[in-house]
Design an enzyme around this catalytic site. Structure first.
Site, PDB file in Angstrom:
ATOM      1  N   GLY A  75       0.824  -1.201   0.000  1.00 15.59           N
ATOM      2  CA  GLY A  75       0.000   0.000   0.000  1.00 15.59           C
ATOM      3  C   GLY A  75       0.860   1.253   0.000  1.00 15.59           C
ATOM      4  CB  CYS A  76       0.150   4.651  -1.176  1.00 13.65           C
ATOM      5  SG  CYS A  76      -1.515   4.872  -0.511  1.00 13.65           S
ATOM      6  CE1 TYR A  77      -1.530   8.259   3.808  1.00 14.65           C
ATOM      7  CE2 TYR A  77      -3.376   6.754   3.637  1.00 14.65           C
ATOM      8  CZ  TYR A  77      -2.882   8.039   3.645  1.00 14.65           C
ATOM      9  OH  TYR A  77      -3.748   9.103   3.501  1.00 14.65           O
TER      10      TYR A  77
ATOM     11  CB  THR B 176       5.343   2.284   0.189  1.00 17.79           C
ATOM     12  OG1 THR B 176       4.779   1.121  -0.419  1.00 17.79           O
ATOM     13  CG2 THR B 176       6.664   2.609  -0.480  1.00 17.79           C
ATOM     14  CB  SER B 177       5.269   6.706   2.975  1.00 11.12           C
ATOM     15  OG  SER B 177       4.222   6.617   3.930  1.00 11.12           O
TER      16      SER B 177
END
Lengths: 349, 349, 349, 349
Positions: B152-154, B156-157
Site C-alpha cells: 500500500g501507499c501509506y 511504503t512510506s
C-alpha cells in the site's frame, strides 16, 4: 460607545485581516494604520480587497508612535520590533493587544534562548496577559489588562485541544506528540522562494521539525494547565492552501473512559463557549469549515488497539489564530459582547 | 527480450499510471487493458493524457480472464475483487503483481477483520510475496515469486522510514506515532462528494484517525522487521493536491547517537538503493521533489529536548506507492535492471 | 421590521451561500430550508461550515410548498424544476427571487430552444423582472416585483462591463468577443468526474465553447441595452479554484476617446453604485479581490495598435453572481438599504 | 553519437526543465550548467528534484563563456543578456538554441521598441532561425542553423492553432482575438509578491492586456504565414496552477465549411506531426492532458449563430513552450529522430 483603534503593521496578512474585521466592527473605528514599507501609500493599494477603506493612508510607525490617537492599539509588528514599540504606547496610556511573540513568554531567559536577543522590556512581562480567553480564568485578567499578548497560531490550535485534558489530569504529560499543518499565509507576505506558488503547489512539506519558536509557548501554557513541566514533540508542516491550521495531537490517557466519555469531557468544558465547538464522534474537522471565522473545532478519537487519544483541532490561522482572537480580546477588555464584530460565518467553499 | 503484460483495472488512477509507465518500458509491451465500467471504450477516451496509446480498447474483465495473453498481469482491481481474479491468472501460468490489498496480509483472520469478508483464496497467502524490494532479504524472494502483493501507499512510506531502525533495535517498538498525509489521487477516481475540488481546496482534513485499513499492513511488516509485535498510532490526512504522500514518524530511540549518527545509520542502510535517498541534516523532503518518479526521500531529525527522533518520508503515491513499485517488482521478477522504465526524473514544478 | 424567508434548494453551493448571508442579515430570518436529497437531515450535516445554524432541518420541497410560511422565497432549485414551484408560491402570496434560469428569458420559444422543454409557466414571463439592479431603470421595477429572475453568474459579469457602453452606443454591437473564466463551484455540488480535485488541479480547460445556456441571456440583455439585436461569441472556461469569475470582453469602439476617457465613461456610470467599482488605469482585477463579497470590479484597457477595448470584470460567482445579488434584490423589494447584510469585506488571502 | 551540451542559466524553471529532459536524452550529455546567482552551488541544491544529477556544480557564466566545452549551448538567460552571450558562443563554434526573446524578432527596430534597448547583435538577426518546427518549411532551415531562436510560450500556443488557417487564407486576418491563460511558472522563479501562493490561489487575473512583449512575435509569425500584415488583440491571464497554457482564439472564417470540414483542414495539416494532435469534435483540451510532455493539442469549434471559429490550444509552457521545443530543435539540428528524449507521456493527475 465607539472607540478608536490603531493598527501597527497593517501591510502583512495579519494586519490586513485586522483591517477587514475591524472595518465591520460596530464599536471600533480604525483611526490609523501604519506600515514602514508602504508609508504614504493607501491601504487599498497594499490590499486591493480593502478598496472600500481606500482613503486610509499608511502612516510611518514613528508618526503614529508620536501621537497614538487611539484607545487600543493592535501591534502586528515583527517580533523584536514589538518590544520597542509597546512600552511607548503603554506610556501614553494606550492599551495594547500585541500579536507578536514578544510578550508571550513569561521568562526573559527563554525569550533570549529562542529569539536570539535579550528582551528589552522585561519589566512588562509580569503584567502581560496571555490572551487565550477560553483558557480557565483568563477572562477577568484580560478584561483588566493594559497589555495582552495575543497567542500564536499553532499554540492556539494546540492549547484549545489539550489544555482541558491536562488540567483534568486525564492525559499523561509525557509522550505528547503534536503534528501541526498550516496554510502558507502563516509564513507571511514577505518574499521568499519557499512561498512561491510553483514551489508549494503539489508540494506538501514539513519544516523546523525541531526548534520551531512556538514550542516554548506551547510548553509554557500546557505546563500551566497541567501544573507540571511539560515537553512536547512538535512538528509543523506547510499545506498548499492559503489559510487554516489543522493540528493532530496524540496523547496517552491516564483515565479510563469510553470514546463518548472523552467527548463528553471536552464538550462539557466548552459548553458555554461561542468560538469552540466539539464535534460528534467520527466527524472530522476540516480547515475550510472555519475559514474566515473565529471558530475552533475539535474532535477526539480513541484508538481501541493502543488506547491512545487522537485529537484534531482546526482554526483559521489569520482569525482565531491571530486577528480574530485579537478582536475577541479587545471585546473583553472593553466589556463588550465577546463576539462583537466576529459573527461572520465561515466562507465555504 | 520483450514480454507481454496485461493491466486489469486500467481506468483508475493506478491503472492509468501503470499504462503511462509501461508504455515507455523498453522490455514490456502492454498486451491488453481491462475495465468493467469502460469496456469497449478506448483507453484514451478514459484518460485523455494517454492519447498516444489511443487504439487500445478496454476489454471486459471476463474476456481477459478467459485468455490472459500475457506473461505478467498487473491487477489494479479493488480489494475483494482481486482475490477472485488472481487465482485464475495463476492457474493459467500468468505471474501476477497484485496492487490491491488482498494478498498483503498473511493472516486470513486479520484480513477478515479489516476487510469484512472471509478470504476466498487463503491457500495463496503463504506464497504471496510482500513486494517492497528495499526491505531486507526481499529481492531474491520477489525474483522467484508467482504472486507479488504490491504494498500500500501509506505502508511504503512508513516502512522505508522505520523498518531499518526497528531492525537495528535502535528505536522503541512502543509509542510509535505515524502521522501521514496524502494527495487526493489516493482516494481514487470514484465519484464522492469528498473528492470534489470545491470540497478539498483550502480544506485540509484528517480521516479515519483510527481504523484505517493500512494499519494492520504497517504493523505486520514493522513487526517482522523488529522481530516483535508492534502496534502503531496511525492517522491519515488528505492534502489539497493530487499526488504525493508525506509521512511524519515520531519514535523514541533506544540507543545514544548524535543526529549525524542517526543519519549515517539510515544512509548506510540505503547506500546501494537506487530509489531511496536519505537527505542531509535539516533538509526537508517535499512531495513535489519526487512527483512522477519512483523515488522515496527520507530525513531524520532529533529533538535535543525530548531526545525523540522525527522521521519524514515522501513518495509519489501513484508511483513508488503503487504503479512504479509494481514495475520495479516486475523488473526483479524478470531479472532485468531494477530501474528499467523508471528512470524518469521528477516533474517540478 | 423582520421578515421570514425560505430557501428552496438549500443543499447546493448557492443554497448554502444564501444561508450563510441570510443568517447574518439584520432584518431577515430564515424560516425554513428545503432539500429533496437531504430531507430530514440538519443543514449543518449538509454544510458543516453552517454548524451554528445546526438545528435547522432540511424539509422536503412538498411540505414547504404546502405551507410556505415566509414573506419571500429564494428558489435555488434546478432549472426545469423552478418553473413548477414558483407559480405555487406566488399563488400563495409569497414573493419570489428565483435563482434558476427559468424566468430570465422573456421569450418562451428561446427558452424551449435552449432548455429543451416547453415553458410550463409562460404566463409569468411578462411580469418576471430581470434582477440586475445596476442596469438602468431596474430598481423601481424590482421594488414592485412579485417575481424576480436573478441573473446568471456569467451574464452578471458580462452585463456590468458591456451594458453601459452599448447603451451609450460607444462600442459596436457586432464582433463582440466574451471570454469568461469561472471557478468550479459554478458547476455545482453534484457528483461528476469533471468536478473531482484530481481532474481539475493543474487542468485549466474550456467547455461548451459554443452553445452555453447563458448565451441567450447575455444577448437578450445586451440587446435591450443597445436597443438592437446583438449576437456574441461567448466561451466559458473552468479555473482550478473554487470561487470567482473573470470575464474578458473585446469590443470595437465607435467613438474616439482616450483611455482616460473610457474610464471616465464607466466611472461616471457607476459613481453611485455601492457594489460596482471601476479600477484606475492599468490596475487589474483579480477574483480574490472580491471573494466572499457582493462586489463587481471592472477595468478597461485600450489597445493603441488596434484601437479595440479590452474590458475585465470580476465577481464572486456565488455572491454577486447568485446569492448576494438575490439578497440585494430582496433588500430592494423590501425597501431596505440595498447593502443590508452584504457589508462583509472580501476574504483575502 | 553523443554530444556535449551546456545549459546557460540553469537555475530558472526553464533551465531546470532543460536539465530534467536532457538528463534522460540518449544522445546528449550535460557538460556544464551555469548560474550567476548560484555559482559554486550544486544543481541539486538549486533544484532538489534533480538530486540524481547532484554532483553537477553551477558555474559562473564567464567561466563557461571562456571555454564553452560543448557542441550545442542552450541559453535560458534573460532577454537583454542573451544577445551579449550568444555572439561569443557562435564565435567559438558552438551552435546555439536561444530560449530568450533576443533573436526572435527579425527587425531590430521592433526589438528596440518592445524591449527598450537597441539590439547589440543585429548582424545575427538575419541568420537566426525561428525554431517552431511545425511551421511550414522550417525543418530544413533549423537543421542547418547555427542559431535557433526558440519561440515564446504564448506564441507557440497561438501559432500552432492559427498559422495553418491563415496560410490557407481560410480566416480573416483582421478581428483576430487571442485570449491566453498561463500557469505561473511562466512568470519565472524570481521573487515577486504577485507570484506568492497566497496571492495567486483563488486569484485568477489578467495582466498586460495590452502591450505584452509576445505580441510582436505573434504578429511577425502570423503575418509571415498569412503573407500579409496582421495585428492581433492579445490578452494574457494567470491561472492558479504551476504549468500549462491554454489559448482561446476567435477568428472569422472567409471560407464556407462545416465543423467537420474545419477539423479536417487542421487534421490534414498536422497528420504527420508527432507533437501536435487535433481533437475530435466537442472534445476540449485541458492543460493537464499534456503536462510534462512536448505535445500540443488543438480543437476547433464553429459557432453556428455567428459563424465564427473558436480554436483552443494547450501546451505545457515549460516543455513545448520552452525546454522541450528547444530539445526538439536540437534533435533536428543534429539529424536525430525528432522525438529523441521527448517520448515521455504526460503526467496525470
Amino acid at each position: 460607545m465607539t472607540i478608536a483603534v490603531g493598527i501597527f503593521g497593517a501591510s502583512g496578512y495579519t494586519g490586513g485581516e485586522l483591517a477587514r474585521i475591524l472595518a465591520c466592527h460596530p464599536q471600533a473605528r480604525i483611526a490609523f494604520v501604519t506600515s514602514e514599507r508602504h508609508a504614504g501609500k493607501s491601504l487599498s493599494g497594499v490590499f486591493p480587497h480593502l478598496a472600500s477603506l481606500g482613503d486610509k493612508i499608511c502612516r510611518p510607525l514613528s508618526d503614529s508612535l508620536a501621537s497614538p490617537d487611539c484607545d487600543i492599539a493592535f501591534c502586528a509588528l515583527p517580533h523584536l520590533t514589538s518590544m520597542d514599540v509597546v512600552p511607548k504606547l503603554l506610556a501614553q496610556g494606550v492599551r495594547v493587544v500585541d500579536l507578536s511573540a514578544d510578550f508571550r513568554l513569561r521568562d526573559p531567559e527563554v525569550y533570549r534562548e529562542w529569539y536570539g536577543e535579550a528582551h528589552r522590556a522585561p519589566e512588562l512581562l509580569p503584567e502581560a496577559v496571555y490572551g487565550l480567553p477560553e483558557l480557565p480564568g483568563m477572562r477577568p485578567v484580560i478584561a483588566k489588562a493594559r497589555l495582552v499578548a495575543n497567542p500564536g497560531c499553532y499554540p492556539t490550535s494546540v492549547l484549545l485541544a489539550l489544555a482541558p485534558l491536562l488540567k483534568e489530569q486525564a492525559i499523561a504529560s509525557d509522550y505528547l506528540v503534536i503534528d501541526s499543518k498550516s496554510g502558507v499565509s502563516g509564513a507571511g507576505r514577505g518574499l521568499s522562494q519557499g512561498s512561491l506558488f510553483a514551489e508549494l503547489a503539489e508540494g506538501f512539506r514539513a519544516y523546523k521539525t525541531t526548534g520551531h519558536r512556538h514550542t516554548p509557548e506551547i510548553e509554557q501554557e500546557l505546563s500551566r494547565a497541567a501544573g507540571t513541566g511539560i515537553r512536547v514533540r512538535f512538528a509543523p508542516h506547510l499545506i498548499p492552501q492559503s489559510r487554516g491550521i489543522l493540528t493532530t495531537c496524540y496523547a496517552r490517557p491516564t483515565q479510563e473512559r469510553t470514546l463518548a466519555g472523552w467527548q463528553e469531557l471536552l464538550s462539557a468544558h466548552y459548553r458555554e463557549e461561542r468560538f469552540v465547538r466539539v464535534l460528534p464522534a467520527r466527524e472530522y474537522p476540516a480547515t475550510n469549515h472555519v475559514r474566515g471565522s473565529n471558530e475552533c473545532r475539535i474532535s477526539v478519537d480513541m484508538d481501541p488497539r493502543t488506547g491512545w487519544l487522537i485529537l484534531l483541532s482546526v482554526i483559521d490561522n489569520l482569525v482565531k489564530g491571530a486577528a480574530g482572537q485579537a478582536v475577541q480580546n479587545m471585546n473583553i477588555m472593553m466589556g463588550w459582547k465577546e463576539s462583537e464584530g466576529l459573527e461572520q460565518l465561515p466562507l465555504f467553499p
